[in-house]
Design an enzyme around this catalytic site. Structure first.
Site, PDB file in Angstrom:
ATOM      1  N   SER A   4       0.845  -1.194   0.000  1.00 35.83           N
ATOM      2  CA  SER A   4       0.000   0.000   0.000  1.00 35.83           C
ATOM      3  C   SER A   4       0.877   1.239   0.000  1.00 35.83           C
ATOM      4  O   SER A   4       2.002   1.215   0.515  1.00 35.83           O
ATOM      5  CB  SER A   4      -0.886   0.023   1.242  1.00 35.83           C
ATOM      6  N   TYR A  31      -1.271   0.622  10.678  1.00 33.12           N
ATOM      7  CA  TYR A  31      -1.484  -0.033   9.382  1.00 33.12           C
ATOM      8  C   TYR A  31      -0.320   0.274   8.434  1.00 33.12           C
ATOM      9  O   TYR A  31       0.245  -0.606   7.792  1.00 33.12           O
ATOM     10  CB  TYR A  31      -2.805   0.451   8.772  1.00 33.12           C
TER      11      TYR A  31
HETATM   12  N1  LIG Z   1      -8.791  -0.807   0.064  1.00 31.12           N
HETATM   13  C1  LIG Z   1      -7.744  -0.003   0.043  1.00 31.12           C
HETATM   14  O1  LIG Z   1      -7.854   1.214   0.056  1.00 31.12           O
HETATM   15  C2  LIG Z   1      -6.365  -0.585  -0.002  1.00 31.12           C
HETATM   16  C3  LIG Z   1      -5.318   0.247  -0.350  1.00 31.12           C
HETATM   17  C4  LIG Z   1      -4.030  -0.270  -0.418  1.00 31.12           C
HETATM   18  C5  LIG Z   1      -3.805  -1.599  -0.107  1.00 31.12           C
HETATM   19  N2  LIG Z   1      -4.847  -2.400   0.243  1.00 31.12           N
HETATM   20  C6  LIG Z   1      -4.542  -3.774   0.597  1.00 31.12           C
HETATM   21  O2  LIG Z   1      -5.095  -4.645  -0.371  1.00 31.12           O
HETATM   22  C7  LIG Z   1      -5.425  -5.893   0.241  1.00 31.12           C
HETATM   23  C8  LIG Z   1      -6.851  -6.244  -0.110  1.00 31.12           C
HETATM   24  O3  LIG Z   1      -7.703  -5.270   0.434  1.00 31.12           O
HETATM   25  P1  LIG Z   1      -9.174  -4.998  -0.073  1.00 31.12           P
HETATM   26  O4  LIG Z   1      -9.297  -3.555  -0.288  1.00 31.12           O
HETATM   27  O5  LIG Z   1      -9.525  -5.913  -1.149  1.00 31.12           O
HETATM   28  O6  LIG Z   1      -9.985  -5.292   1.229  1.00 31.12           O
HETATM   29  P2  LIG Z   1     -10.944  -6.482   1.657  1.00 31.12           P
HETATM   30  O7  LIG Z   1     -11.937  -6.717   0.598  1.00 31.12           O
HETATM   31  O8  LIG Z   1     -11.390  -6.150   2.990  1.00 31.12           O
HETATM   32  O9  LIG Z   1      -9.952  -7.718   1.694  1.00 31.12           O
HETATM   33  C9  LIG Z   1      -9.123  -8.004   2.763  1.00 31.12           C
HETATM   34  C10 LIG Z   1      -9.244  -9.470   3.022  1.00 31.12           C
HETATM   35  O10 LIG Z   1      -8.318  -9.863   4.020  1.00 31.12           O
HETATM   36  C11 LIG Z   1      -8.910 -10.900   4.735  1.00 31.12           C
HETATM   37  N3  LIG Z   1      -8.353 -11.101   6.043  1.00 31.12           N
HETATM   38  C12 LIG Z   1      -8.244 -10.219   7.067  1.00 31.12           C
HETATM   39  N4  LIG Z   1      -7.663 -10.819   8.110  1.00 31.12           N
HETATM   40  C13 LIG Z   1      -7.415 -12.076   7.783  1.00 31.12           C
HETATM   41  C14 LIG Z   1      -6.825 -13.192   8.434  1.00 31.12           C
HETATM   42  N5  LIG Z   1      -6.409 -13.109   9.702  1.00 31.12           N
HETATM   43  N6  LIG Z   1      -6.726 -14.349   7.772  1.00 31.12           N
HETATM   44  C15 LIG Z   1      -7.150 -14.461   6.509  1.00 31.12           C
HETATM   45  N7  LIG Z   1      -7.709 -13.443   5.826  1.00 31.12           N
HETATM   46  C16 LIG Z   1      -7.839 -12.267   6.459  1.00 31.12           C
HETATM   47  C17 LIG Z   1     -10.347 -10.503   4.839  1.00 31.12           C
HETATM   48  O11 LIG Z   1     -11.082 -11.662   5.085  1.00 31.12           O
HETATM   49  P3  LIG Z   1     -12.559 -11.654   5.664  1.00 31.12           P
HETATM   50  O12 LIG Z   1     -13.416 -11.561   4.454  1.00 31.12           O
HETATM   51  O13 LIG Z   1     -12.640 -12.962   6.357  1.00 31.12           O
HETATM   52  O14 LIG Z   1     -12.636 -10.478   6.564  1.00 31.12           O
HETATM   53  C18 LIG Z   1     -10.607  -9.877   3.497  1.00 31.12           C
HETATM   54  O15 LIG Z   1     -11.149 -10.823   2.602  1.00 31.12           O
HETATM   55  C19 LIG Z   1      -5.161  -5.720   1.706  1.00 31.12           C
HETATM   56  O16 LIG Z   1      -3.896  -6.248   2.015  1.00 31.12           O
HETATM   57  C20 LIG Z   1      -5.142  -4.226   1.875  1.00 31.12           C
HETATM   58  O17 LIG Z   1      -4.347  -3.852   2.957  1.00 31.12           O
HETATM   59  C21 LIG Z   1      -6.121  -1.922   0.272  1.00 31.12           C
END
Ligand SMILES: NC(=O)c1ccc[n+]([C@@H]2O[C@H](COP(=O)([O-])OP(=O)(O)OC[C@H]3O[C@@H](n4cnc5c(N)ncnc54)[C@H](OP(=O)(O)O)[C@@H]3O)[C@@H](O)[C@H]2O)c1
Ligand SMILES: Cc1cc2nc3c(=O)[nH]c(=O)nc-3n(C[C@H](O)[C@H](O)[C@H](O)COP(=O)(O)OP(=O)(O)OC[C@H]3O[C@@H](n4cnc5c(N)ncnc54)[C@H](O)[C@@H]3O)c2cc1C
Lengths: 457, 254
Positions: free
Chosen positions: B146, B159
């Site tokens: 990120s 974070y």
């Molecule tokens: N959204 C943003 O603005 C953004 C920006 C930069 C980077 N990112 C990164 O991109 C990645 C994906 O994010 P996203 O935006 O797609 O969000 P998301 O849809 O919330 O996906 C995050 C996933 O991580 C899973 N997770 C959390 N804790 C876990 C654990 N202990 N074991 C296994 N799975 C776990 C969640 O599972 P559950 O469904 O079970 O909760 C969820 O499916 C993340 O690493 C995030 O930090 C996001």
């Protein structure tokens, strides 16, 4: 070969999708033979000079045996009345080395690709074709026998008359039936090391197709270079060069006392690091423009050397690096005669997509041979280099593949790096017959490659 | 196998419910990918996603249980996937929690847990994958880092620091894997509208999972090691990275 694994990344000429393997380079045929049977769980594959464009000479996680140091060859005695002479060459012998020995003796290779840096093993495995395909067919049509080492380690001799199924499955079989140890093939005689070349400039695709359809039969060698960056009315503009070997007398003006003198060198190595984008739309367009203008509208009986006529790209060593670190791919297909409308559509789409492509190569093939995976078949073949960064390239080529398949055509596996596996049985309808032979000689699939994995061969 | 244009034929998503990863997988399946394994805390909840992927052309689509917070289980879980499906061409490290800095300020245990999931879990899972990649001689590890980790902000530094650690780890792993056929691609999205960021005020240049996925596909085709999404962020963060602390505090304050 119990040496410690030597894990190295290998890629094809296009330098895309490299994978790592335990790369061995045996220095004798005895040592080469010891590689099989393999103990590697991911199998073994033979590799020559790596001029296949895609992943055909890669075997990720397994063993790759480079044959290039196993390169002895013999020119057999022949009756001076015979118009061909037999040559037996070990798998790693390159066409480059063969030519240095053959040409001064008044002999040539039966088929040469656009580069002389390919091995005899690679020539068999891809059943390579050259500018004389319309007359002489592909490489394996000149092979009378070869020694093949099977996955079990057993060495068999095969030929068009001796286990023809296995022989033809090996012709174009991309190394997947076994390791070719050596091959014996017929080499034609030549009277000089010069070619008598006719050049014709064609303003568009129609014109070049017409020239080829009506005139190729009069020439031993024929190929057209086509400028895919020209659009509109100039779409498909080409320069057609055709010729035959000159007699000693015809060549004497250029060769002086020795009509068979042969020199082939690398003039300039490409710089080790070229800025990404040196080959961009502008530079390539300018190059193509210049090249087209430079060609005469029509010229007859020009004497050219073997390297100039057959291997112009070999003059710059390592030119594949000029495409930058992301690499490039080559797309080559053949569609049957009668599919000119499809051919035109493909040329138009490619030129509209603005693929930064140096000249593409267009040729009329003669009939194919019995090899189920052998590429050439009667029709038009077009080959072009494209850098991988072109926007929308994947979907474009996927669409064009479909078109080629629906016309009963196919793409060349030695150059492929991205075909959809579902299309292989459509393009190569005898794939199942080939698979059966492969199962017979290698039931466990111990000889395998990244190409085989990717295309599920 | 990965092809010349970066398209893969099989993918494992760690954090299988991630919306960003979902958008990437849709594109992979649209191209060449026929085997999809989603690893998530609640695999059963992913049935609708699996149905969608099958309809889109995935010959094999399955979900397996995976918890980033249980590193001891990673080896067995990931090995089982590779053993069952043969080559896995790409693994996406997509799990992560954003958390709330205000809560973390008063709940160090919750903060440590976020760090465990985002960083510790990624370290252990990635190392298992790297070993399998080495053995198969190829593979792409796509790590969702990120921009928050490029320069941490006062309002989400827990974070941000987990992503800084993850990003550094991924780069180091990528360098260590040179010559093995395996490679690591680091993705640095900005603010993406997903369930993770729901209800948070969007940052400038906020984007969508689809746009991130498009940038990822373009970057993969070009063989990039780092992919910024949207691409404009690379210029922005080149500047942000070198701003004096005092200036950065003001720029990043919201
Ligand atoms: N959204 C943003 O603005 C953004 C920006 C930069 C980077 N990112 C990164 O991109 C990645 C994906 O994010 P996203 O935006 O797609 O969000 P998301 O849809 O919330 O996906 C995050 C996933 O991580 C899973 N997770 C959390 N804790 C876990 C654990 N202990 N074991 C296994 N799975 C776990 C969640 O599972 P559950 O469904 O079970 O909760 C969820 O499916 C993340 O690493 C995030 O930090 C996001
Ligand atoms: C500039 C350029 C121009 C070209 N022009 C043409 C052309 O005009 N016509 C044409 O047909 N092709 C052409 N090619 C493609 C080339 O001829 C083929 O890819 C050929 O197979 C390369 O031979 P190689 O020794 O480099 O083999 P590699 O690239 O190392 O291997 C190619 C295949 O052969 C197999 N193989 C190699 N050695 C053995 C062996 N001993 N036993 C079993 N299998 C083996 C490998 O497993 C692999 O599947 C061109 C390539 C380049 C780079």
């Amino acid at each position: 070969m119990l040496a410690r694994p030597h894990i190295t990344e290998v890629s094809g000429w296009g330098r895309t999708a490299p994978t790592a393997a335990d790369v061995r380079r045996p220095t004798s045929s005895t040592e080469l033979r010891r590689a099989l049977p393999t103990r590697s769980v991911r199998g073994l594959l033979a590799r020559g000079l790596g001029r296949g464009y895609g992943d055909c000479a890669q075997n990720s996680g397994g063993t790759v045996v480079e044959t290039t140091d196993v390169d002895a060859f013999t020119i057999h005695d022949a009756d001076p009345a015979d118009d061909t002479v037999l040559v037996t060459a070990e798998a790693g012998a390159s066409i480059d080395r063969l030519l240095h020995a053959l040409v001064p003796q008044g002999l040539f290779v039966p088929v040469t690709p656009g580069t002389r840096y390919v091995t005899v093993g690679g020539a068999v495995a891809a059943d390579i074709h050259g500018k004389n395909h319309h007359r002489k067919g592909s490489w394996c049509q000149h092979v009378i026998s070869l020694h093949l080492q099977l996955a079990s380690g057993e060495v068999v001799e095969v030929g068009p008359e001796r286990d023809p199924e296995l022989f033809w499955a090996t012709a174009g079989g991309m190394g997947l039936t076994g390791v070719v140890l050596d091959a014996t093939f017929r080499c034609p005689r030549i009277a000089s090391s010069r070619l008598l070349v006719d050049t014709d400039r064609a303003a568009d695709l129609d014109e070049v197709l017409a020239l080829m359809a009506t005139g190729d039969h009069a020439y031993d060698y024929s190929v057209a270079w086509i400028d895919l960056m020209a659009g509109g009315k100039a779409t498909g503009r080409s320069v057609l060069t055709r010729g035959r070997f000159a007699t000693a007398e015809e060549a004497s003006a250029a060769t002086g006392a020795d009509p068979l003198a042969y020199r082939a060198g690398v003039l300039a190595p490409a710089p080790p690091w070229v800025p990404d984008g040196l080959l961009n739309k502008l530079t390539v367009r300018a190059f193509n423009e210049l090249w087209f203008r430079k060609a005469p509208v029509s010229r007859r009986d020009e004497l050219q050397t073997i390297p100039t006529f057959f291997h112009p790209l070999d003059m710059v060593g390592g030119w594949n690096r000029m495409y930058g670190p992301a690499g490039f791919l080559q797309w080559q297909f053949v569609v049957p005669f009668g599919s000119e409308r499809a051919l035109r559509r493909i040329v138009e789409e490619l030129s509209r997509a603005g693929c930064t492509s140096f000249l593409a190569v267009l040729k009329a093939f003669g009939d194919g041979d019995p090899g189920p995976l052998s590429f050439p078949a009667a029709g038009w073949t077009l080959a072009l280099d494209i850098p991988t960064g072109v926007r929308g390239l994947g979907p474009l080529l996927d669409r064009l593949d479909e078109l080629v398949a629906s016309e009963g055509g196919r793409v060349y596996l030695a150059k492929d790096s991205r075909l959809r596996p579902e299309l292989v049985p459509v393009m190569y309808p005898r794939l199942d017959a080939w698979r059966e032979v492969r199962r017979r000689v290698d039931p466990e699939g111990r000889i395998t490659s990244d190409l085989a994995r990717r295309l599920r061969l | 196998m990965r092809d010349a244009l970066g398209a893969v034929q099989s993918v494992l998503v760690l954090g299988g419910g991630s919306e960003i990863a979902g958008a990437i997988v849709d594109r992979l399946v649209g191209a060449r990918c026929r085997t999809v394994v989603l690893a998530a805390r609640e695999p059963d909840a992913l049935d609708p996603t699996l149905d969608r992927l099958r309809a889109a052309g995935a010959a094999t689509a399955e979900a397996v249980a995976f918890d980033a917070l249980d590193p001891g289980s990673h080896q067995a879980t990931i090995d089982a996937v590779f053993d069952r499906h043969g080559d896995i061409d790409m693994v996406i490290v997509a799990f992560g929690v954003l958390g709330d800095q205000a809560t973390f300020d008063h709940d160090p245990v919750a903060a440590a847990e976020a760090a465990s999931a985002n960083y510790v879990g990624a370290v252990s899972a990635s190392l298992v994958v790297a070993d399998r990649f080495r053995r198969q001689g190829h593979g792409t590890l796509l790590v969702l880092s990120s921009v928050a980790g490029v320069r941490t902000r006062a309002d989400n530094y827990v974070y941000g620091s987990t992503k800084a650690g993850l990003d550094a780890f991924a780069q180091g792993l990528g360098d260590a894997l040179v010559g093995t056929g395996a490679r690591v691609v680091v993705v640095r999205p900005g603010f993406v509208h997903t369930k993770m960021t729901e209800g948070r005020p969007p940052a400038p240049f906020s984007t969508t999972p689809d746009a991130v996925a498009d940038a990822v596909m373009a970057g993969l085709a070009k063989g990039r090691e780092v992919i910024w999404a949207p691409p404009v962020l690379v210029a922005l963060f080149t500047v942000f990275r070198v701003l004096p602390r005092a200036v950065w505090r003001r720029v990043s304050a919201r």
